[in-house]
Every structure is written in structure tokens, then in C-alpha cells.
Design a protein around this motif. Structure first.
Motif, PDB file in Angstrom:
ATOM      1  N   GLU A 115      26.330  52.973  28.144  1.00 29.90           N
ATOM      2  CA  GLU A 115      25.061  53.644  28.382  1.00 29.90           C
ATOM      3  C   GLU A 115      24.549  53.151  29.732  1.00 29.90           C
ATOM      4  OE1 GLU A 115      22.340  52.567  25.296  1.00 29.90           O
ATOM      5  OE2 GLU A 115      23.807  52.845  23.735  1.00 29.90           O
ATOM      6  N   PRO A 116      23.561  53.812  30.312  1.00 29.30           N
ATOM      7  CA  PRO A 116      23.044  53.335  31.596  1.00 29.30           C
ATOM      8  C   PRO A 116      22.455  51.925  31.524  1.00 29.30           C
ATOM      9  CG  PRO A 116      22.236  55.547  31.133  1.00 29.30           C
ATOM     10  CD  PRO A 116      22.966  55.079  29.914  1.00 29.30           C
ATOM     11  N   ASP A 117      21.995  51.516  30.358  1.00 22.63           N
ATOM     12  CA  ASP A 117      21.352  50.214  30.214  1.00 22.63           C
ATOM     13  C   ASP A 117      22.191  49.215  29.423  1.00 22.63           C
ATOM     14  OD1 ASP A 117      19.122  51.059  31.635  1.00 22.63           O
ATOM     15  OD2 ASP A 117      18.151  51.844  29.851  1.00 22.63           O
ATOM     16  N   THR A 118      23.513  49.395  29.406  1.00 27.49           N
ATOM     17  CA  THR A 118      24.402  48.504  28.668  1.00 27.49           C
ATOM     18  C   THR A 118      25.665  48.231  29.466  1.00 27.49           C
ATOM     19  OG1 THR A 118      23.633  49.432  26.560  1.00 27.49           O
ATOM     20  CG2 THR A 118      25.675  48.175  26.499  1.00 27.49           C
ATOM     21  N   ALA A 119      26.073  46.981  29.509  1.00 31.49           N
ATOM     22  CA  ALA A 119      27.355  46.609  30.112  1.00 31.49           C
ATOM     23  C   ALA A 119      28.048  45.653  29.149  1.00 31.49           C
ATOM     24  CB  ALA A 119      27.143  45.929  31.462  1.00 31.49           C
ATOM     25  N   GLU A 120      29.342  45.872  28.898  1.00 28.46           N
ATOM     26  CA  GLU A 120      30.100  45.037  27.972  1.00 28.46           C
ATOM     27  C   GLU A 120      31.410  44.616  28.601  1.00 28.46           C
ATOM     28  OE1 GLU A 120      30.252  46.496  23.809  1.00 28.46           O
ATOM     29  OE2 GLU A 120      29.212  48.246  24.626  1.00 28.46           O
ATOM     30  N   VAL A 121      31.867  43.419  28.263  1.00 21.97           N
ATOM     31  CA  VAL A 121      33.151  42.932  28.741  1.00 21.97           C
ATOM     32  C   VAL A 121      33.754  42.035  27.664  1.00 21.97           C
ATOM     33  CG1 VAL A 121      32.172  40.947  29.967  1.00 21.97           C
ATOM     34  CG2 VAL A 121      34.341  41.880  30.697  1.00 21.97           C
ATOM     35  N   THR A 122      35.047  42.143  27.466  1.00 18.47           N
ATOM     36  CA  THR A 122      35.761  41.290  26.514  1.00 18.47           C
ATOM     37  C   THR A 122      36.247  40.051  27.231  1.00 18.47           C
ATOM     38  OG1 THR A 122      36.471  43.214  25.250  1.00 18.47           O
ATOM     39  CG2 THR A 122      37.705  41.175  24.910  1.00 18.47           C
ATOM     40  N   VAL A 123      36.029  38.915  26.614  1.00 18.22           N
ATOM     41  CA  VAL A 123      36.483  37.647  27.169  1.00 18.22           C
ATOM     42  C   VAL A 123      37.841  37.359  26.542  1.00 18.22           C
ATOM     43  CG1 VAL A 123      35.958  35.203  27.410  1.00 18.22           C
ATOM     44  CG2 VAL A 123      34.105  36.861  27.331  1.00 18.22           C
ATOM     45  N   GLU A 124      38.893  37.468  27.339  1.00 12.55           N
ATOM     46  CA  GLU A 124      40.243  37.345  26.800  1.00 12.55           C
ATOM     47  C   GLU A 124      40.904  36.011  27.089  1.00 12.55           C
ATOM     48  OE1 GLU A 124      42.215  40.663  28.547  1.00 12.55           O
ATOM     49  OE2 GLU A 124      41.245  42.101  27.241  1.00 12.55           O
ATOM     50  N   VAL A 125      40.636  35.445  28.242  1.00 11.00           N
ATOM     51  CA  VAL A 125      41.332  34.233  28.661  1.00 11.00           C
ATOM     52  C   VAL A 125      40.292  33.160  28.970  1.00 11.00           C
ATOM     53  CG1 VAL A 125      42.932  33.268  30.344  1.00 11.00           C
ATOM     54  CG2 VAL A 125      43.148  35.653  29.655  1.00 11.00           C
ATOM     55  N   PRO A 126      40.377  31.993  28.324  1.00 13.96           N
ATOM     56  CA  PRO A 126      39.380  30.957  28.581  1.00 13.96           C
ATOM     57  C   PRO A 126      39.304  30.498  30.037  1.00 13.96           C
ATOM     58  CG  PRO A 126      40.608  30.434  26.611  1.00 13.96           C
ATOM     59  CD  PRO A 126      41.285  31.615  27.257  1.00 13.96           C
ATOM     60  N   ALA A 127      40.437  30.321  30.685  1.00 20.97           N
ATOM     61  CA  ALA A 127      40.418  29.814  32.062  1.00 20.97           C
ATOM     62  C   ALA A 127      39.734  30.813  32.983  1.00 20.97           C
ATOM     63  CB  ALA A 127      41.838  29.539  32.538  1.00 20.97           C
ATOM     64  N   GLY A 128      38.609  30.428  33.556  1.00 21.92           N
ATOM     65  CA  GLY A 128      37.897  31.290  34.486  1.00 21.92           C
ATOM     66  C   GLY A 128      36.977  32.309  33.847  1.00 21.92           C
ATOM     67  N   ALA A 129      36.926  32.393  32.534  1.00 14.90           N
ATOM     68  CA  ALA A 129      36.123  33.426  31.869  1.00 14.90           C
ATOM     69  C   ALA A 129      34.633  33.241  32.126  1.00 14.90           C
ATOM     70  CB  ALA A 129      36.405  33.439  30.374  1.00 14.90           C
ATOM     71  N   ALA A 130      34.141  32.010  32.105  1.00 12.38           N
ATOM     72  CA  ALA A 130      32.714  31.784  32.352  1.00 12.38           C
ATOM     73  C   ALA A 130      32.361  32.180  33.784  1.00 12.38           C
ATOM     74  CB  ALA A 130      32.344  30.338  32.077  1.00 12.38           C
ATOM     75  N   ARG A 131      33.243  31.885  34.731  1.00  8.09           N
ATOM     76  CA  ARG A 131      33.021  32.272  36.130  1.00  8.09           C
ATOM     77  C   ARG A 131      32.986  33.795  36.253  1.00  8.09           C
ATOM     78  NH1 ARG A 131      36.561  34.034  39.419  1.00  8.09           N
ATOM     79  NH2 ARG A 131      38.324  33.111  38.344  1.00  8.09           N
TER      80      ARG A 131
END
Length: 131
Positions: free
Chosen positions: A8-24
Motif C-alpha cells: 500500500e502507499p503507507d506500508t513497506a515490508e521486507v523479509t529478514v533472511e540472513v542474520p549477517a548484515g540484516a540489521a544494517r
């Protein structure tokens, strides 16, 4: 981390797949999304909150994990879900040099409110920032 999905225009989603670098990578998604929404004044707090929630999901949760940003009624919600039923807690910090247990303490100080929504498949930890 996979590509950002905007449902939606007011929603962004992303799947966190790999721990290394995911927080960055989560910090980058938050920064770009808030810029697109014209909410750059929230970037510093949102990046810190999002980083802590993603780091906690990766450290203490179970895959899969997902980050979702929602712009709603004068607030931005940052949600991070994972497959673990374990609930986060604010740790008591024994001394000023302790570096562990500060994540939810930071979230509680930066967000207007935060909480946990248990799900049949795990949980979603959320934090609300005021626009």
C-alpha cells in the motif's frame, strides 16, 4: 534480506533472511522509506528502534523474521515479526558499562509506545513513533 515490498502507499515490508548484515540493511530500508514518506525528521529514532527490534529478532527469535513499516494517523509503526513465541523484556541494567540487555530499554525510551502481539506462528514486536 530480500527486496522491499510495498503493498500500500503507507506500508513497506521486507523479509529478514540472513542474520549477517540484516540489521544494517533494515536501517537502510527504514531510511529510504521515511525519506519517501517525507518523514526524515523521524529517521534517527526510527533507525535505532528498527535496528534494535531486528537485532532482537535475529538474536533471540526464530526465522523467518520480517520488518514492516506502516504510516498511520500521525504515527509510524515499526513491526518486526519472527517465529518464536518468546516475548521481549526490558532488562534491568546493572551498571553503565553493561552492553547487553539495552535493546528494549532503548525502544521504550524512543517510542511513544511499544508492545507485542502474540501470533499462532510466533509474535510481532511493534513500536510507535509520532510523526
Amino acid at each position: 534480506m530480500s527486496n522491499v515490498v510495498t503493498t500500500e502507499p503507507d506500508t513497506a515490508e521486507v523479509t529478514v533472511e540472513v542474520p549477517a548484515g540484516a540489521a544494517r540493511q533494515a536501517r537502510g530500508v527504514i531510511t529510504r522509506t521515511l525519506a519517501a514518506w517525507g518523514l526524515t525528521h523521524l529517521t534517527r529514532a526510527a533507525v535505532m528502534v528498527g535496528h534494535e527490534l531486528v537485532a532482537n529478532a535475529l538474536r533471540h527469535g526464530m526465522p523467518p523474521a520480517a520488518l514492516r513499516l506502516l504510516r498511520r494517523d500521525g504515527a509510524v509503526l515499526i513491526e518486526v515479526g519472527d517465529a518464536s513465541p518468546a516475548l521481549p523484556q526490558i532488562a534491568e541494567i546493572d551498571n553503565e558499562t553493561s552492553t547487553s540487555g539495552r535493546g528494549m530499554f532503548i525502544v521504550s525510551r524512543l517510542a511513544r509506545s511499544w508492545g507485542v502481539r502474540p501470533l499462532p506462528t510466533g509474535k510481532v514486536v511493534w513500536a510507535e513513533l509520532v510523526q
